[in-house]
Design a protein around this motif. Structure first.
Motif, PDB file in Angstrom:
ATOM      1  N   VAL A   1      22.257  -6.592  -5.651  1.00 20.15           N
ATOM      2  CA  VAL A   1      22.316  -5.166  -5.371  1.00 20.15           C
ATOM      3  C   VAL A   1      23.429  -4.546  -6.200  1.00 20.15           C
ATOM      4  O   VAL A   1      24.377  -5.227  -6.615  1.00 20.15           O
ATOM      5  N   ILE A   2      23.294  -3.233  -6.449  1.00 16.89           N
ATOM      6  CA  ILE A   2      24.238  -2.484  -7.266  1.00 16.89           C
ATOM      7  C   ILE A   2      24.724  -1.283  -6.461  1.00 16.89           C
ATOM      8  O   ILE A   2      23.913  -0.547  -5.885  1.00 16.89           O
ATOM      9  N   ALA A   3      26.039  -1.072  -6.435  1.00 17.29           N
ATOM     10  CA  ALA A   3      26.624   0.059  -5.714  1.00 17.29           C
ATOM     11  C   ALA A   3      27.572   0.808  -6.637  1.00 17.29           C
ATOM     12  O   ALA A   3      28.625   0.273  -7.005  1.00 17.29           O
TER      13      ALA A   3
ATOM     14  N   LEU B   1      18.771  -4.401  -7.677  1.00 16.95           N
ATOM     15  CA  LEU B   1      18.739  -4.538  -9.134  1.00 16.95           C
ATOM     16  C   LEU B   1      17.310  -4.659  -9.645  1.00 16.95           C
ATOM     17  O   LEU B   1      16.983  -4.124 -10.716  1.00 16.95           O
ATOM     18  N   ALA B   2      16.457  -5.338  -8.899  1.00 13.53           N
ATOM     19  CA  ALA B   2      15.064  -5.466  -9.323  1.00 13.53           C
ATOM     20  C   ALA B   2      14.397  -4.101  -9.430  1.00 13.53           C
ATOM     21  O   ALA B   2      13.565  -3.865 -10.321  1.00 13.53           O
ATOM     22  N   GLN B   3      14.757  -3.168  -8.539  1.00 16.35           N
ATOM     23  CA  GLN B   3      14.193  -1.828  -8.606  1.00 16.35           C
ATOM     24  C   GLN B   3      14.756  -1.047  -9.783  1.00 16.35           C
ATOM     25  O   GLN B   3      14.048  -0.238 -10.390  1.00 16.35           O
ATOM     26  N   VAL B   4      16.020  -1.271 -10.111  1.00 18.57           N
ATOM     27  CA  VAL B   4      16.615  -0.623 -11.284  1.00 18.57           C
ATOM     28  C   VAL B   4      15.892  -1.068 -12.551  1.00 18.57           C
ATOM     29  O   VAL B   4      15.560  -0.249 -13.427  1.00 18.57           O
TER      30      VAL B   4
ATOM     31  N   ILE C   1      25.481  -0.929 -16.124  1.00 19.82           N
ATOM     32  CA  ILE C   1      24.598  -2.030 -15.769  1.00 19.82           C
ATOM     33  C   ILE C   1      23.419  -2.047 -16.742  1.00 19.82           C
ATOM     34  O   ILE C   1      22.867  -0.983 -17.058  1.00 19.82           O
ATOM     35  N   PRO C   2      23.001  -3.198 -17.261  1.00 20.47           N
ATOM     36  CA  PRO C   2      21.854  -3.235 -18.181  1.00 20.47           C
ATOM     37  C   PRO C   2      20.633  -2.539 -17.592  1.00 20.47           C
ATOM     38  O   PRO C   2      20.310  -2.704 -16.407  1.00 20.47           O
ATOM     39  N   LEU C   3      19.976  -1.727 -18.412  1.00 21.77           N
ATOM     40  CA  LEU C   3      18.787  -0.956 -18.069  1.00 21.77           C
ATOM     41  C   LEU C   3      19.080   0.166 -17.087  1.00 21.77           C
ATOM     42  O   LEU C   3      18.171   0.885 -16.674  1.00 21.77           O
ATOM     43  N   GLY C   4      20.330   0.329 -16.693  1.00 18.77           N
ATOM     44  CA  GLY C   4      20.689   1.409 -15.787  1.00 18.77           C
ATOM     45  C   GLY C   4      21.481   2.508 -16.458  1.00 18.77           C
ATOM     46  O   GLY C   4      21.973   3.420 -15.804  1.00 18.77           O
ATOM     47  N   GLY C   5      21.611   2.459 -17.763  1.00 18.00           N
ATOM     48  CA  GLY C   5      22.406   3.425 -18.511  1.00 18.00           C
ATOM     49  C   GLY C   5      23.207   2.718 -19.580  1.00 18.00           C
ATOM     50  O   GLY C   5      23.574   1.552 -19.422  1.00 18.00           O
TER      51      GLY C   5
ATOM     52  N   GLY D   1      12.840  -2.325 -12.663  1.00 17.38           N
ATOM     53  CA  GLY D   1      11.478  -1.793 -12.600  1.00 17.38           C
ATOM     54  C   GLY D   1      11.409  -0.334 -12.989  1.00 17.38           C
ATOM     55  O   GLY D   1      10.441   0.110 -13.615  1.00 17.38           O
ATOM     56  N   ALA D   2      12.453   0.442 -12.636  1.00 18.00           N
ATOM     57  CA  ALA D   2      12.457   1.865 -12.979  1.00 18.00           C
ATOM     58  C   ALA D   2      12.516   2.090 -14.479  1.00 18.00           C
ATOM     59  O   ALA D   2      12.099   3.135 -14.972  1.00 18.00           O
ATOM     60  N   SER D   3      13.033   1.106 -15.228  1.00 17.19           N
ATOM     61  CA  SER D   3      13.120   1.270 -16.675  1.00 17.19           C
ATOM     62  C   SER D   3      11.742   1.324 -17.333  1.00 17.19           C
ATOM     63  O   SER D   3      11.606   1.841 -18.438  1.00 17.19           O
ATOM     64  N   GLU D   4      10.730   0.782 -16.653  1.00 19.75           N
ATOM     65  CA  GLU D   4       9.371   0.829 -17.184  1.00 19.75           C
ATOM     66  C   GLU D   4       8.457   1.649 -16.271  1.00 19.75           C
ATOM     67  O   GLU D   4       7.249   1.443 -16.228  1.00 19.75           O
ATOM     68  N   ALA D   5       9.064   2.578 -15.524  1.00 24.50           N
ATOM     69  CA  ALA D   5       8.281   3.390 -14.593  1.00 24.50           C
ATOM     70  C   ALA D   5       7.291   4.283 -15.319  1.00 24.50           C
ATOM     71  O   ALA D   5       6.222   4.592 -14.797  1.00 24.50           O
TER      72      ALA D   5
END
Length: 876
Positions: free
Chosen positions: A531-533, A736-739, A574-578, A741-745
């Motif tokens: 998880v990411i906070a 993190l898995a959702q983050v 975070i990778p793929l989060g920005g 996944g959002a990169s290819e939303a």
């Protein structure tokens, strides 16, 4: 028989005298011949004949009397007749309207998005005067990116390029002052921001020049939503204070509801505080601000663009190393900046749903052909009463238009449902405007209804009126023979439907295959059980690097004592989060000039939490993070390979501060990660300890926690943070898995809609195939009975019917696959590691479509193989 003749003559009095005198005797003779045929077929057929004849005489007779008074050309009568006929056949009407509603509803929904994105005015006055400058590092590098440094923005403002110009820099801010700390999205803006937006504030005012100047008082404008949450819409909120990042800040104004410019979800706007007299090379390299400008009235964009080279020259004269050679600035309309990325996707979706509409129209044409065959006796009776063929065609076209209007009405309802389904699914990376169905959209829907009704109803209407009067009334053999032409047209329409369906299925299959390949890509870090906070520490509470690191270290030590926490660490990006990049120089390679690489700040424990490996050298420690420590860094494998392909990167030196010339030693090499996108190969990435750097102070960090399959330790995290800093909010905890996944939303969303349209097309094609095969069987029932009477087996008949449908499907499939090989090239930007012609996808579509066609054909084929030869021959 004489009694029935007398009853028939009395029933003819429902018709006007002229019609009865001209056609009464012929109608009586034809009815007598039909009665004899009905009696020969059996008692039940005779009863049905009497009931239907009585109904037709009464309905048509009264209608003829009404026509005599109103006139045959009266459109209201045609409408009344069409509605009456459709109500008498509710099953046909329901299927036809539902078929059209699927096609028209999908087109209406997608067109409403296209209309909102490219035609509807934006919620700003004179929105066509708003432009977004783009930073193009060198000629030939495309449109570039919409980000500039503060010195470049200041030059745009001072050169008078635009009437008004605004800068926007997003960041996150903590709101305190109550027992409910909250982390919200904020934006730094200049005083001209409100003139560029041209909006009237709901309360208060914007920033004065003194408030926006460097060293001015702490002020802020808040969103309407924050006004409601924090102040309960209190009008006296203007002038009150709110605590932002630990500082008391006065509220000067409230934005109108739903205000958005460039960035969505912004709750706080604060003045940009930049000391322009202290601009440095570093500040000129830090492209972290988006610029939005308003052109002067009656001035074309080309006039403003002609002054932009002066901006580049002005900045380069002060900071020669800040801008690359060939640096250019291009102007992009605000609408293009907001929705340009969605243009190709909306065009693709509009084309896909257009194919669904064509399939629906083909189905409607088939339904009208079958209905026209069933109504030949009725049409012949009307012709006998004096109606011309032109008149009959007009009546049938009116019925087609009524069906189209009903389908459009139901389609509008379906469009609203589809839009409300799409709105929560559309990813932020694909800004699809979800607008209402305004006048232009309704006009588009009306145009579709008219074109559908006239275009696909005219041919069935024209063919349906080519009737032999006597043969139609007595059910003679010639009517059956003439129906073969209609069946041929129906088969052609099925081929057309199958071809279009194959194109949609291939497109969906390619997208599905691309998404599967993306999901199988190794991102370079482990995404499971993490998880990411996001956290942001205030400057007042943590004034220096040592105070920041003391908090980070204590937080991690307390967290790792929890049994559910395997490892934990903090990273700025975070990778793929920005991501963000920075320029650097390499010791001993100064001739290569300034390079650029992504960067992030990390604490000890971060690499373990993300399961990234140190493949050479060592990891970072807390000693590396303290104030005054020797400057060190880590690099990724890709960066090490690029810079030192034949040497050892450990001990090499890199400078990221071209002004102060602080060289940092490479102490370790980290395994590669896909930092920006799963579809991009790993690039150069620099890792720094959380110390003060030229590009950023380490106040905004994301906490990464590996919880090893146990429930995420959310309560423990909130408890530990609250014990260390009660004013620090933990408002968002992401999986993190959702983050990732959002990169290819975006791909997933387009695939979802394409799949929905393809399945709709497949359903319509299956229904059309079923209808044509059933109708063909009804025309060939006598032939099939004769075949079975002379010894044909059930399996032979079944194979014959399936073979005929197989030829239709095979031809349509072949045409569709050939066209797909060219049409799917338009999807190149959405495909990953797969070409527009993938044999596995094409084979899968062929097998799947063949299976569905076999299922759709099996029922009428099975019914045809169970025909009783004796009953068919007796009926003949």
């Amino acid at each position: 028989m004489r009694g029935l003749r007398r009853l028939y003559r009395r029933a003819l009095h429902f018709f006007p005298n002229p019609i009865r005198l001209l056609y009464g005797l012929e109608m009586e003779e034809l009815a007598a011949a039909a009665w004899r045929e009905a009696r020969r077929r059996g008692r039940w057929t005779s009863v049905v004949f009497v009931v239907r004849t009585a109904r037709d005489l009464i309905v048509n007779g009264l209608g003829a009397r009404w026509e005599e008074g109103m006139g045959m050309s009266n459109g209201l009568h045609d409408l009344r007749f069409a509605l009456r006929g459709l109500l008498r056949r509710p099953a046909f009407t329901a299927v036809a309207v539902a078929t059209l509603a699927l096609g028209i509803g999908g087109n209406t929904a997608i067109f409403s998005m296209v209309d909102a994105a490219f035609f509807d005015p934006l919620p700003f006055p004179d929105d066509d005067r708003l432009v977004v400058p783009y930073n193009v590092p060198a000629p030939g590098e495309g449109r570039g990116f919409a980000a500039f440094s503060s010195p470049v923005f200041a030059a745009m403002r001072d050169e008078g390029v635009f009437a008004h110009v605004a800068e926007i820099a997003p960041f996150a801010v903590n709101i305190g002052g109550t027992d409910r700390p909250e982390r919200v999205q904020a934006a730094q803006v200049n005083a001209g921001f409100f003139e560029v937006a041209g909006v009237a504030l709901a309360a208060g005012r914007g920033f004065s020049p003194d408030e926006a100047a460097f060293g001015g008082p702490d002020v802020a404008v808040i969103s309407h939503g924050l006004w409601q949450r924090r102040f309960g819409l209190d009008p006296d909120a203007v002038g009150q204070a709110v605590v932002l990042n630990g500082r008391s800040t006065m509220v000067t104004g409230v934005m109108p509801p739903d205000f958005t410019l460039i960035f969505e979800g912004v709750d706080v706007w604060i003045p940009t505080r930049v000391d322009e007299s202290a601009f440095t090379i570093t500040s000129a390299q830090n492209n972290n601000r988006i610029v939005v400008a308003r052109l002067a009235d009656d001035e074309p964009a080309s006039a403003a663009a002609a002054r932009l080279p002066g901006v580049v020259d002005r900045v380069r004269a002060r900071f020669p190393a800040a801008l690359s050679d060939g640096q250019q600035i291009h102007l992009v309309p605000l609408r293009e900046h907001l929705y340009g990325g969605a243009r190709a996707h909306l065009t693709l979706l509009l084309g896909a749903v257009g194919l669904v509409l064509l399939i629906a129209c083909a189905n409607l044409a088939n339904l009208l052909l079958v209905r026209g065959e069933a109504r030949r006796a009725e049409l012949s009776m009307r012709a006998a009463l004096g109606a011309s063929r032109r008149r009959l065609v007009r009546v049938l076209l009116t019925e087609s238009l009524v069906l189209a209007v009903l389908g459009a009405g139901l389609g509008i309802i379906l469009a609203q449902i589809l839009l409300h389904m799409v709105a929560p699914l559309a990813p932020p990376s694909l800004p699809l405007p979800i607008a209402g169905l305004d006048g232009s959209v309704l006009a588009f829907t009306s145009a579709i209804a008219v074109v559908t009704g006239l275009g696909f109803g005219s041919w069935p209407a024209w063919r349906g009126t080519r009737a032999d009067l006597r043969a139609s009334l007595v059910g003679g053999r010639r009517s059956t023979v003439s129906s073969r032409g209609r069946w041929s047209l129906g088969r052609g329409l099925v081929v057309f439907e199958v071809a279009l369906t194959a194109i949609l299925l291939v497109g969906s299959g390619l997208l599905m295959s691309s998404l599967h390949r993306i999901r199988s890509v190794d991102p370079g870090f482990d995404i499971d059980d993490r998880v990411i906070a996001p956290l942001a520490l205030s400057r007042d509470a943590y004034p220096d690097v040592d105070a920041l690191n003391a908090f980070y270290r204590e937080l991690l030590e307390r967290l790792t004592t929890d049994p559910a926490v395997v490892s934990a660490g903090l990273g700025q990006f975070i990778p793929l989060g920005g991501a963000s990049n920075w320029g650097f120089e390499v010791d001993g390679q100064l001739d290569r000039g300034l390079g650029f690489a992504d960067y992030t700040l990390i604490t000890p424990g971060y690499l373990e939490a993300m399961q990234q490996r140190v493949v050479r050298g060592r990891a970072l420690t807390w000693d590396d993070a303290r104030e005054g420590a020797a400057p060190v860094m880590l690099v990724s494998e890709a960066m090490a390979t690029e810079l030192w392909p034949d040497g050892d990167p450990i001990g090499q030196r890199i400078n990221i501060d071209t002004e102060q010339q602080i060289w940092r030693e490479v102490v370790g090499v980290v395994s590669d990660v896909r930092n920006r996108s799963l579809t991009r190969e790993p690039g150069s990435l620099m890792y720094f300890p959380p110390v003060r750097l030229p590009m950023s102070a380490p106040r905004g960090m994301s906490l990464a926690i590996h919880h090893g399959g146990a429930p995420p330790p959310v309560p423990a995290l909130r408890r530990v943070v609250a014990s260390l800093d009660p004013l620090l909010p933990v408002s968002r905890i992401d999986v993190l898995a959702q983050v990732v996944g959002a990169s290819e939303a975006r791909r997933r969303f387009i695939m979802l809609l394409m799949g929905l349209f393809a399945l709709t097309a497949l359903l319509l094609a299956a229904v059309g195939l079923y209808g044509v095969v059933s109708y063909g069987f009804s025309l060939r029932s006598r032939e099939i009975g004769l075949r079975m009477a002379v010894g044909a087996q059930r399996g032979t008949v079944l194979a014959m019917v399936l073979g005929q449908s197989g030829r239709m499907v095979g031809l349509g499939l072949g045409v569709g696959l050939v066209v797909s090989a060219f049409a799917t090239r338009l999807m190149g930007s959405l495909l990953f590691e797969i070409g527009a012609v993938d044999p596995r996808v094409y084979l899968g579509v062929a097998l799947f479509l063949g299976f569905v066609a076999t299922v759709a054909t099996w029922i009428p084929a099975s019914r045809a193989s169970r025909v009783d030869p004796a009953s068919v021959l007796r009926g003949s």
